[in-house]
Design an enzyme around this catalytic site. Structure first.
Site, short mmCIF file in Angstrom:
data_model
loop_
_atom_site.label_atom_id
_atom_site.label_comp_id
_atom_site.label_asym_id
_atom_site.label_seq_id
_atom_site.Cartn_x
_atom_site.Cartn_y
_atom_site.Cartn_z
N CYS A 203 0.81 -1.32 -0.09
CA CYS A 203 -0.03 0.09 0.06
C CYS A 203 0.84 1.38 -0.15
O CYS A 203 1.72 1.53 -1.08
CB CYS A 203 -1.01 -0.02 1.10
SG CYS A 203 -2.25 0.92 1.07
N HIS B 268 -3.81 -4.93 -0.22
CA HIS B 268 -3.51 -5.63 1.12
C HIS B 268 -3.61 -6.99 1.17
O HIS B 268 -4.63 -7.46 1.23
CB HIS B 268 -4.25 -5.07 2.26
CG HIS B 268 -4.19 -3.54 2.77
ND1 HIS B 268 -3.28 -3.04 3.42
CD2 HIS B 268 -4.84 -2.42 1.90
CE1 HIS B 268 -3.31 -1.91 3.37
NE2 HIS B 268 -4.05 -1.10 2.47
N GLU C 148 -2.42 -9.02 3.31
CA GLU C 148 -2.94 -9.62 4.77
C GLU C 148 -4.44 -9.61 4.93
O GLU C 148 -4.74 -10.04 5.95
CB GLU C 148 -2.02 -8.80 5.95
CG GLU C 148 -2.69 -7.48 6.09
CD GLU C 148 -2.23 -6.35 5.27
OE1 GLU C 148 -2.51 -4.87 5.40
OE2 GLU C 148 -1.86 -6.57 3.90
#
Length: 197
Positions: free
Chosen positions: A77, A175, A177
């Site tokens: 990001c 992202h 994650e």
């Protein structure tokens, strides 16, 4: 394997740490150059505003350390955006790893882009076993235009770089994650990379 997440006060660090724990890896959080230089893999995260994030990097001299790293480095990001030459956000000079300038989405689309979007034209071993048009989770108002270092693209009013790669440096706008099993696979792929990938 020694994984270090650069801790410079810019957001989503705990969620990345938990993502690695889910695949059996305990990552270290650090802003110390010696720890980062010694790591097998480095994660450069970021959520927030570009100019203030860059000031935090400069305060610990990490702005001069990160571009010299030889092990695989993954910017996520804002981390990816700070690895570019510059960002329109706060008129910020970046680390200059990727040869592209980050710009803001036009007023013709809703800003920020929040939610799931597809990644296509996958060109890196980072995306091994990831399907074309896989969905990833994004939250951003600025983007890196398409360039020679584009490793994946997404479309939000226009095509832009959702991933970049140059040598041992990788960047993803999304992202991983927060991107379910596909995002986890990308983190697993990153752990398997060698510097020539």
């Amino acid at each position: 394997m020694n994984i270090t997440i650069i801790d410079y006060g810019a957001g989503n660090i705990q969620s990345i740490k938990f993502a690695f724990e889910r695949i059996g890896i305990t990552a270290v959080l650090s802003d110390e150059a010696e720890t980062i230089l010694r790591a097998d893999r480095v994660i450069f995260p970021g959520v927030g505003e570009a100019s203030s994030a860059m000031q935090k990097l400069k305060s610990t001299k990490l702005d001069s350390i990160i571009p010299t790293l030889k092990q695989p480095v993954l910017g996520i990001c804002l981390g990816m955006q700070l690895m570019c030459k510059s960002s329109e956000e706060g008129n910020t000079k970046g680390l200059g790893i990727f040869d592209v300038d980050v710009v803001k989405f036009s007023n013709q689309v809703k800003v920020p882009q929040i939610g799931w979007n597809q990644i296509t034209d996958l060109k890196s071993r980072l995306f091994q076993d990831i399907a074309e048009n896989e969905y990833m989770y994004l939250v951003h108002s600025f983007y890196a235009p398409l360039c020679n270092e584009t490793a994946a693209l997404s479309n939000y009013g226009l095509d832009y770089s959702s991933a970049l790669q140059k040598d041992n440096f990788y960047g993803v706008q999304f992202h991983p994650e927060k991107s379910s099993k596909a995002g986890q696979r990308i983190l697993e792929n990153f752990l398997k990379l060698d510097v020539k990938s």
